[in-house]
Design a protein around this motif. Sequence first.
Motif, PDB file in Angstrom:
ATOM      1  N   PHE A  93       0.848  -1.204   0.000  1.00 38.44           N
ATOM      2  CA  PHE A  93       0.000   0.000   0.000  1.00 38.44           C
ATOM      3  C   PHE A  93       0.876   1.243   0.000  1.00 38.44           C
ATOM      4  CE2 PHE A  93      -2.670   3.036   2.626  1.00 38.44           C
ATOM      5  CZ  PHE A  93      -3.526   3.358   1.598  1.00 38.44           C
ATOM      6  N   GLU A  94       1.880   1.258   0.892  1.00 32.80           N
ATOM      7  CA  GLU A  94       2.770   2.412   1.014  1.00 32.80           C
ATOM      8  C   GLU A  94       4.035   2.133   0.206  1.00 32.80           C
ATOM      9  OE1 GLU A  94       1.978   0.330   3.621  1.00 32.80           O
ATOM     10  OE2 GLU A  94       1.169   1.479   5.324  1.00 32.80           O
ATOM     11  N   THR A 119      -5.603 -12.488   1.991  1.00 31.64           N
ATOM     12  CA  THR A 119      -5.670 -11.402   1.003  1.00 31.64           C
ATOM     13  C   THR A 119      -6.557 -11.797  -0.170  1.00 31.64           C
ATOM     14  OG1 THR A 119      -3.713 -12.212  -0.141  1.00 31.64           O
ATOM     15  CG2 THR A 119      -3.370 -10.546   1.563  1.00 31.64           C
ATOM     16  N   ILE A 120      -7.036 -10.794  -0.898  1.00 35.93           N
ATOM     17  CA  ILE A 120      -7.722 -11.052  -2.158  1.00 35.93           C
ATOM     18  C   ILE A 120      -6.889 -10.427  -3.277  1.00 35.93           C
ATOM     19  CG2 ILE A 120      -9.997 -11.175  -1.093  1.00 35.93           C
ATOM     20  CD1 ILE A 120     -10.627  -8.433  -2.101  1.00 35.93           C
ATOM     21  N   ALA A 121      -7.032 -10.973  -4.467  1.00 30.39           N
ATOM     22  CA  ALA A 121      -6.251 -10.473  -5.600  1.00 30.39           C
ATOM     23  C   ALA A 121      -6.804  -9.125  -6.025  1.00 30.39           C
ATOM     24  CB  ALA A 121      -6.318 -11.462  -6.752  1.00 30.39           C
ATOM     25  N   GLY A 137      -1.540  -9.822 -10.237  1.00 35.13           N
ATOM     26  CA  GLY A 137      -0.919 -10.803  -9.368  1.00 35.13           C
ATOM     27  C   GLY A 137      -0.665 -10.289  -7.963  1.00 35.13           C
ATOM     28  N   ALA A 138      -0.839  -9.000  -7.719  1.00 36.02           N
ATOM     29  CA  ALA A 138      -0.590  -8.447  -6.399  1.00 36.02           C
ATOM     30  C   ALA A 138      -1.862  -8.548  -5.560  1.00 36.02           C
ATOM     31  CB  ALA A 138      -0.163  -6.988  -6.509  1.00 36.02           C
ATOM     32  N   ALA A 139      -1.674  -8.501  -4.236  1.00 36.95           N
ATOM     33  CA  ALA A 139      -2.830  -8.504  -3.343  1.00 36.95           C
ATOM     34  C   ALA A 139      -3.412  -7.100  -3.273  1.00 36.95           C
ATOM     35  CB  ALA A 139      -2.406  -8.961  -1.958  1.00 36.95           C
TER      36      ALA A 139
END
Length: 312
Positions: A93-94, A119-121, A137-139
């Motif tokens: 996020f950061e 987590t969700i994709a 591909g990232a959460a």
Amino acid sequence: MLSRRNVIASAFWLALSGTALSGAALAQAPAQPLPVVATFSILGDLVREVGGERISLTTLVGPDGDAHVYSPSPADAKALAEAKLVVVNGLRFEGWIDRLVKASGTKAPVAVAAQGIRTIAAADDHGHGHSHGHSHGAADPHAWQDVGNAKAYIANIRDALAKADPAGAETYRANAAAYTAKLDALEADVKAAIASIPPARRRVITSHDAFGYFAKAYGVAFVAPQGVSTDTEASARDVAAIIRQIRKDKVPAVFLENVTDPRLVERIARETGAKMGGRLFSDALSPQDGPAGTYIAMVRHNIRTLTAALAD
Ligand SMILES: [Zn+2]
């Protein structure tokens, strides 16, 4: 008659005994509160709930700030250098935090509030195209929009604070337990509020994809022209696809967010006839005197705004 020296001595002993008397209070709130840094306003509120008076908190990205695209200041580096604990959301996020931690030279441990959550994709299942290459591909990082995840944040914050300040462990445990009980009540209210919206009307447009966890936990479909970050513009193709989808699915309302430019969502409302449902708080709190000055106030504001626009 007391000599001047005796008066001074008495005052000295009075002052000392005063200190001794406040010893019990010191165990609750140490004279030197633990310096803690949290990266953004929502997380800062959660850290403050657990840390209470034992910590002195610096929040880097303040109310209505966009933590996706933040530019740290020298004052931020100084706060990190002086911190005994740094709390971040994590899940990328950061994007700026690793460099800031290095540049600051801080020795403080960095605790990841989202550690261990399921987590969700990011975004790809919302059918609005695949132009946001960086998120593939990232959460999805916006885990706090599921109140269940906020409880996991609180447990992680509690453990990180207890490790950084073992003398306060019992206080942190009690604060976390009391606040988690409030989150339990909040979560029940969110579910009741969503249940009051007819299932066919549980469809919402926002500007960036910040409500994936809320959608999954509570059963409201969110579609957004921007991906999970605010650092890329929505493509013309994405916007056209969303406009088609709003018409096809009869999406009743579109919502502004406090951290994004309103113009795109306003244009989508104009072109589709969907109504403007109000403003949701996605990635930041409002100022203290606003409608979403705390995490709990933010979630309550969001469910009031959603149900007001979608209930009938
Ligand atoms: Zn976001």
